[in-house]
Design an enzyme around this catalytic site. Structure first.
Site, PDB file in Angstrom:
ATOM      1  N   ASN A  12      19.025 -15.847 -55.305  1.00  0.00           N
ATOM      2  CA  ASN A  12      19.153 -16.499 -54.008  1.00  0.00           C
ATOM      3  C   ASN A  12      18.199 -15.760 -53.073  1.00  0.00           C
ATOM      4  O   ASN A  12      18.525 -14.700 -52.544  1.00  0.00           O
ATOM      5  CB  ASN A  12      20.594 -16.417 -53.511  1.00  0.00           C
ATOM      6  CG  ASN A  12      20.811 -17.167 -52.202  1.00  0.00           C
ATOM      7  OD1 ASN A  12      19.859 -17.577 -51.540  1.00  0.00           O
ATOM      8  ND2 ASN A  12      22.062 -17.326 -51.813  1.00  0.00           N
ATOM      9  N   ARG A  98      19.111 -20.957 -56.044  1.00  0.00           N
ATOM     10  CA  ARG A  98      19.619 -21.764 -54.945  1.00  0.00           C
ATOM     11  C   ARG A  98      18.416 -22.279 -54.159  1.00  0.00           C
ATOM     12  O   ARG A  98      17.571 -21.522 -53.707  1.00  0.00           O
ATOM     13  CB  ARG A  98      20.501 -20.927 -54.026  1.00  0.00           C
ATOM     14  CG  ARG A  98      21.011 -21.717 -52.820  1.00  0.00           C
ATOM     15  CD  ARG A  98      21.586 -20.803 -51.770  1.00  0.00           C
ATOM     16  NE  ARG A  98      22.018 -21.553 -50.589  1.00  0.00           N
ATOM     17  CZ  ARG A  98      22.010 -21.059 -49.361  1.00  0.00           C
ATOM     18  NH1 ARG A  98      21.594 -19.829 -49.137  1.00  0.00           N
ATOM     19  NH2 ARG A  98      22.416 -21.797 -48.345  1.00  0.00           N
ATOM     20  N   HIS A 186      25.245 -26.500 -47.697  1.00  0.00           N
ATOM     21  CA  HIS A 186      26.315 -25.660 -48.264  1.00  0.00           C
ATOM     22  C   HIS A 186      27.021 -26.360 -49.433  1.00  0.00           C
ATOM     23  O   HIS A 186      28.171 -26.044 -49.759  1.00  0.00           O
ATOM     24  CB  HIS A 186      27.351 -25.257 -47.201  1.00  0.00           C
ATOM     25  CG  HIS A 186      26.817 -24.355 -46.145  1.00  0.00           C
ATOM     26  ND1 HIS A 186      27.044 -24.561 -44.793  1.00  0.00           N
ATOM     27  CD2 HIS A 186      26.039 -23.243 -46.217  1.00  0.00           C
ATOM     28  CE1 HIS A 186      26.431 -23.622 -44.098  1.00  0.00           C
ATOM     29  NE2 HIS A 186      25.805 -22.809 -44.938  1.00  0.00           N
ATOM     30  N   ARG A 246      21.887 -19.882 -35.100  1.00  0.00           N
ATOM     31  CA  ARG A 246      21.488 -21.280 -34.934  1.00  0.00           C
ATOM     32  C   ARG A 246      22.402 -21.988 -33.939  1.00  0.00           C
ATOM     33  O   ARG A 246      23.585 -21.692 -33.846  1.00  0.00           O
ATOM     34  CB  ARG A 246      21.514 -22.005 -36.282  1.00  0.00           C
ATOM     35  CG  ARG A 246      20.331 -21.666 -37.174  1.00  0.00           C
ATOM     36  CD  ARG A 246      20.505 -22.237 -38.572  1.00  0.00           C
ATOM     37  NE  ARG A 246      21.103 -21.268 -39.474  1.00  0.00           N
ATOM     38  CZ  ARG A 246      21.516 -21.539 -40.704  1.00  0.00           C
ATOM     39  NH1 ARG A 246      21.411 -22.771 -41.174  1.00  0.00           N
ATOM     40  NH2 ARG A 246      22.034 -20.591 -41.470  1.00  0.00           N
ATOM     41  N   GLU A 384      28.798 -19.261 -54.758  1.00  0.00           N
ATOM     42  CA  GLU A 384      27.675 -20.158 -55.018  1.00  0.00           C
ATOM     43  C   GLU A 384      26.911 -19.751 -56.272  1.00  0.00           C
ATOM     44  O   GLU A 384      26.425 -20.606 -57.028  1.00  0.00           O
ATOM     45  CB  GLU A 384      26.740 -20.166 -53.807  1.00  0.00           C
ATOM     46  CG  GLU A 384      27.364 -20.769 -52.569  1.00  0.00           C
ATOM     47  CD  GLU A 384      26.699 -20.341 -51.279  1.00  0.00           C
ATOM     48  OE1 GLU A 384      26.368 -21.226 -50.477  1.00  0.00           O
ATOM     49  OE2 GLU A 384      26.517 -19.124 -51.087  1.00  0.00           O
TER      50      GLU A 384
END
Length: 402
Positions: A12, A98, A186, A246, A384
């Site tokens: 990742n 990912r 996500h 963000r 993940e």
């Protein structure tokens, strides 16, 4: 070819870090994690850490000046050098990655070739914080493991079955056909939670669930029978609730005003929305919830209050999309650990049947709703990397059988 005993490396790659996890392939069961770690601070003050599956620290290194990795390629070389000492004869049969954005068409894991890389590069403007670095990780791994399959797994894929009403903007149809639509992100985390519910809570998995993935990046997803129906993120990973740095959802008129009236360059607006907004921008202190909760600065309290307000609002909206809710799941760094924020988010949601047991919540139990509550509230860890490893093994086994 992939066989029991082989290893799958999951990467990742972020802007200044590469996280890794090594999995062992098993004959019938899902791949099992063996080692994990990361190189963080690439290009600045790199630091390498590694641990075993039980979380025990196995390695830690801070580089002296002049010897530090200054690129993703060099960081991956450092990771591989360490893994060479612990592989114990296992063959790395594939590398899973990912990749944040798969666009409208890449809705399942895919072995990366030159054509796929070109398609993914074209999507980089839609995920500027993530996509270029994801692709750097693929390039570095392909160079280090020539001939070994590099498999891209997409954060957008889980949301590709949304109804048209959830994915479209109120624009002329040709914009939708050009790919200007709501994608959701996500997805690897949400897919992992859906699989976990299916395994451990089959009745809930078959029903209506809202999952709140709350971390430095944050979003919520409405699931029905384990499938994504709607998500708070849209065309980019800027949309929805506020995040660490963000902005989350913002009136597009604000952006027009900043550019056309205040004279901000588009690049400056992008830098503001991605890097100096959210909890960090509102508080002027930090993007880390722990720092904000420990601060007596009123700006920190306001930032947390706004975050809880927006998450609570989205829970209500997604419950309406589903026509009701049987469970609310908190996951990711904030969702799994920020007990005070969970309580603030759920305060006022009693009309949906949502309530928090303060003792269970303080103890960070798996289920934090009171016994007999109308809606079960769960705290579930996400993974993940494990989801990526499962996808890699499944894809390669299917390609062999076909």
């Amino acid at each position: 070819m992939i066989a029991p005993g082989d290893a799958v490396l999951v990467l990742n790659a972020g802007s200044s870090s590469i996280k890794f996890e090594l999995f062992e392939v098993r004959a019938e069961a899902a791949p099992i994690a063996r080692f994990a770690g990361q190189v963080e601070g690439i290009g600045a003050a790199p630091r390498f850490t590694a641990r075993d599956a039980a979380g025990r620290r196995l390695a830690e290194r801070d580089w002296a000046e002049g010897g530090a990795p200054d690129s993703h390629r060099a960081a991956l070389a450092a990771i591989i050098a360490w893994l060479d000492g612990v592989l114990e004869g296992r063959r790395v049969a594939a590398v899973g990655h990912r990749v944040v954005h798969g666009g409208p068409d890449l809705a399942a894991p895919v072995v990366v070739d030159g054509a796929v890389m070109e398609r993914l590069r074209a999507l980089a403007p839609l995920a500027p914080l993530h996509q270029p670095h994801n692709l750097s990780g693929i390039a570095a791994a392909a160079e280090r493991f020539p001939g070994i399959p590099q498999v891209a797994c997409f954060d957008t894929a889980f949301h590709r079955a949304h109804p048209w009403e959830a994915d479209t903007f109120a624009l002329p149809p040709e914009f939708y056909e050009r790919g200007i639509r709501r994608y959701g992100f996500h997805g690897l985390s949400y897919e992992y939670i859906a699989r976990s519910l299916e395994q451990h809570e089959p009745e809930l998995a078959a029903g209506r669930v809202v999952v709140a993935h709350l971390g430095n990046g944050a979003s919520l997803c409405a699931m029905r029978a384990g499938r994504s129906v709607d998500s708070t993120m849209g065309f980019t990973a800027l949309d929805g609730v506020p995040m660490g740095t963000r902005s989350g959802q913002i009136d597009p008129g604000v952006l027009l005003h900043l550019i056309m009236t205040e004279g901000m360059a588009p690049e400056a607006v992008q830098a503001l929305l991605y890097g100096n907004a959210g909890l960090k921008g509102m508080s002027g202190i930090s993007q880390d919830v722990r720092d904000l909760e420990a601060s007596d600065d009123p700006r920190a309290a306001r930032a947390l209050s706004h975050f809880a307000w927006r998450v609570r609002r989205e829970i209500g909206a997604l419950s309406a999309v589903l026509g009701g809710i049987e469970a609310l799941v908190f996951t990711a760094g904030i969702g799994e650990n920020a007990r005070g924020l969970r309580a603030r988010i759920c305060d006022g949601l009693g009309f949906l049947g949502i309530a928090i047991d303060p003792v269970r919540n303080a103890a960070n139990e798996r289920e934090i709703s009171p016994p007999g509550a109308g809606v079960r509230v769960l705290v579930l860890p996400t993974d993940e990397e494990a989801m990526i490893a499962r996808h890699v093994v499944g894809l390669l086994r299917r390609s062999i059988s076909s």
